[in-house]
Scaffold this active site. Structure first.
Site, PDB file in Angstrom:
ATOM      1  CD1 TRP A   1      -5.339  -8.606  -1.365  1.00 33.82           C
ATOM      2  CD2 TRP A   1      -6.322  -8.119   0.580  1.00 33.82           C
ATOM      3  NE1 TRP A   1      -4.518  -7.736  -0.681  1.00 33.82           N
ATOM      4  CE2 TRP A   1      -5.099  -7.428   0.508  1.00 33.82           C
ATOM      5  CE3 TRP A   1      -7.105  -7.975   1.722  1.00 33.82           C
ATOM      6  CZ2 TRP A   1      -4.645  -6.582   1.536  1.00 33.82           C
ATOM      7  CZ3 TRP A   1      -6.659  -7.133   2.746  1.00 33.82           C
ATOM      8  CH2 TRP A   1      -5.450  -6.457   2.645  1.00 33.82           C
TER       9      TRP A   1
ATOM     10  CG  ASP B   1     -11.380  -6.845  -3.533  1.00 31.81           C
ATOM     11  OD1 ASP B   1     -11.103  -5.740  -4.033  1.00 31.81           O
ATOM     12  OD2 ASP B   1     -10.806  -7.300  -2.517  1.00 31.81           O
TER      13      ASP B   1
ATOM     14  CE  LYS C   1      -3.731  -2.195  -2.564  1.00 35.29           C
ATOM     15  NZ  LYS C   1      -4.754  -3.079  -2.053  1.00 35.29           N
TER      16      LYS C   1
END
Ligand SMILES: *Cc1c(COP(=O)(O)O)cnc(C)c1O
Length: 362
Positions: free
Chosen positions: A103, A174, A198
Site C-alpha cells: 500500500w 495511512d 477494515k
C-alpha cells in the site's frame, strides 16, 4: 468446536454483531421517525446528530484536539493517494514516500502523477526475516513537503510501531487497517487517513484527520471533492455523503467506546495476535517470516511449509466456519485479519483448527 462462523476477510471485514443487530432494527424505522436511516437527507437535523456524534466519538477515542479537523471523504484510501499530494505539495514539489509494502508503494506510484516522490525503501531482509529499519535511519530529504508512510501493511502483515519524530516535517500516515487498534499519539501526525472497511465500518467512507493549518493551498486543478478546504467548509458534505456507511461508523465508534476504548482493544489485539504468532512459531508446519518487532496485530500472514496443502487447508477451514483466510494474491499463503470486531473465540477456534490440521497432515 464451536459452530459459529468467523470471518477473517481483510476488508470489507467483520463488524461487531451488536452493531449489525442495531442496524437491522434501525433499517425500517430509525429512531422512531417512521423511515429508514437510508431514506433521510444528509442535511436533515436527524442525520446531523450522527455527524456530530461520530466526530465527538473520534475526538474522545483518539484524543484529538481542536487543532485538527475531521473529514469524512469518499473514494477510499486510494482517493487519498491523490488528494494528499494535491493538497499538501507546497514549495518543493517533492515528498518522501516510505515504502514498507504494497500500500505504501502504491501511494508513491499515485503521487508520481503530481510530483517527484523520493522512493525510500525501509524493508530489509535480515537473516531471512523481513525487518523495517528504524525511523532514525530513514533517509528523509530536507527539501520535501511531507513524509508519507503506512504503519500497517494490510497485505504483508507488516507493522511499524514506532511513532514519527521528524522535526518540522509534515507527517502523513495511512492508518486504513490500524486506526483504533492501538493507542497513538495523534499530535505526532499532521494528517492521518483510514478507509473504513477494515477496522471502522463498511466501505464507502474514508476518515481524514488533519491539522487545520494544512487547509489552505491545494493545487488549482484539484477536483473539488478531493479539496480538503472545500470539504471542511462544507462539513464533509460538498456532495452527498455515503449516509448509510457514516451511520454504521457512528455505531461502531460507540461500540468501541462502550467496550473500553482503545486501551481495551490494544490489549485484546495484542493477546489475539500473540496467540496466533505463537501457534505459527511453535510449529514446523506454518511459517511467518516477519521480524517479531514488525508483526502486525491486525493482519496475521502465514504460509504452509508444504504449499501442496494450501488448497485443502483453505477448503477445510472454510467448511469449519473459518472463512476467507486466503492470502492476498501478491503474497499468496494465508492471512487472518483479526480487527477489533474479531472476538477471542474466533482466534481460538482458528488455532484449534490449525493444530488439528498440522496433526493430520504433517
Ligand atoms: C485497504 C487499504 C487501502 C486501499 O483502500 P481503498 O479504500 O480500497 O482505496 C490503502 N491502504 C491500506 C493500508 C489499506 O489497508
Amino acid at each position: 468446536m464451536n459452530k459459529k462462523i468467523y470471518n477473517f476477510s481483510a476488508g470489507p471485514a467483520m463488524l461487531p454483531e451488536a452493531v449489525l443487530k442495531e442496524v437491522k432494527n434501525d433499517f425500517l424505522n430509525w429512531n422512531n421517525i417512521g423511515t429508514s436511516i437510508i431514506e433521510i437527507s444528509h442535511r436533515s437535523k436527524e442525520f446531523h446528530k450522527i455527524i456530530v456524534k461520530s466526530k465527538q466519538y473520534l475526538r474522545e477515542l483518539l484524543n484529538i484536539s481542536d487543532e485538527y479537523a475531521i473529514l469524512f471523504c469518499q473514494g477510499g484510501a486510494r482517493a487519498q493517494f491523490s488528494a494528499i499530494p494535491m493538497n499538501l505539495l507546497n514549495q518543493f514539489n517533492c515528498a518522501d514516500y516510505i515504502d514498507s509494502g504494497y500500500w505504501s508503494y502504491n501511494a508513491m506510484l499515485e503521487a508520481k502523477k503530481y510530483c517527484f516522490p523520493n522512493h525510500i525503501t525501509v524493508k530489509k531482509n535480515i537473516d531471512g526475516q523481513t525487518t523495517i529499519i528504524k525511523m532514525k535511519q530513514w533517509p528523509i530529504q530536507s527539501q520535501s513537503d511531507y513524509i508519507h508512510y503506512c504503519p500497517n501493511e494490510t497485505i504483508e502483515g507488516i507493522a511499524i510501531y514506532e511513532e514519527p519524530n521528524f522535526h518540522n516535517k509534515v507527517v502523513v500516515g495511512d492508518f486504513s487497517s490500524s486506526l483504533l487498534s492501538r493507542k497513538i499519539n495523534i499530535n505526532k501526525y499532521d494528517l492521518i487517513y483510514a478507509s473504513a472497511q477494515k477496522n471502522l465500518g463498511p466501505s464507502g467512507i474514508t476518515i481524514v484527520i488533519l491539522k487545520k493549518i494544512l487547509l489552505k493551498n491545494s493545487y488549482p486543478f484539484t477536483p473539488s471533492i478531493l479539496d480538503y478546504k472545500k470539504s471542511f467548509d462544507f462539513d464533509s458534505m460538498f456532495n452527498t455523503p455515503v449516509t448509510f456507511s457514516w451511520y454504521i461508523i457512528s455505531l461502531v465508534l460507540k461500540w468501541v467506546k462502550n467496550q473500553g476504548g482503545i486501551d481495551f482493544f490494544e490489549n485484546m489485539n495484542y493477546k489475539k495476535s500473540s496467540l496466533l504468532y505463537q501457534t505459527i512459531d511453535n510449529s514446523n508446519f506454518y511459517i511467518n517470516t516477519v521480524h517479531p518487532d514488525n508483526r502486525s496485530c491486525m493482519n496475521i500472514t502465514f504460509h504452509l511449509r508444504d504449499p501442496n496443502l494450501n488448497h485443502i487447508f483453505l477448503k477445510q477451514s472454510y467448511e469449519s466456519g473459518l472463512k476467507f483466510l486466503q492470502g492476498h494474491k501478491v503474497v499468496g499463503g494465508f492471512r487472518a485479519s483479526i480487527y477489533n470486531a474479531m472476538p477471542m473465540s474466533g482466534v481460538k477456534k482458528l488455532i484449534e483448527f490449525m493444530k488439528n490440521f498440522e496433526y493430520k497432515f504433517k
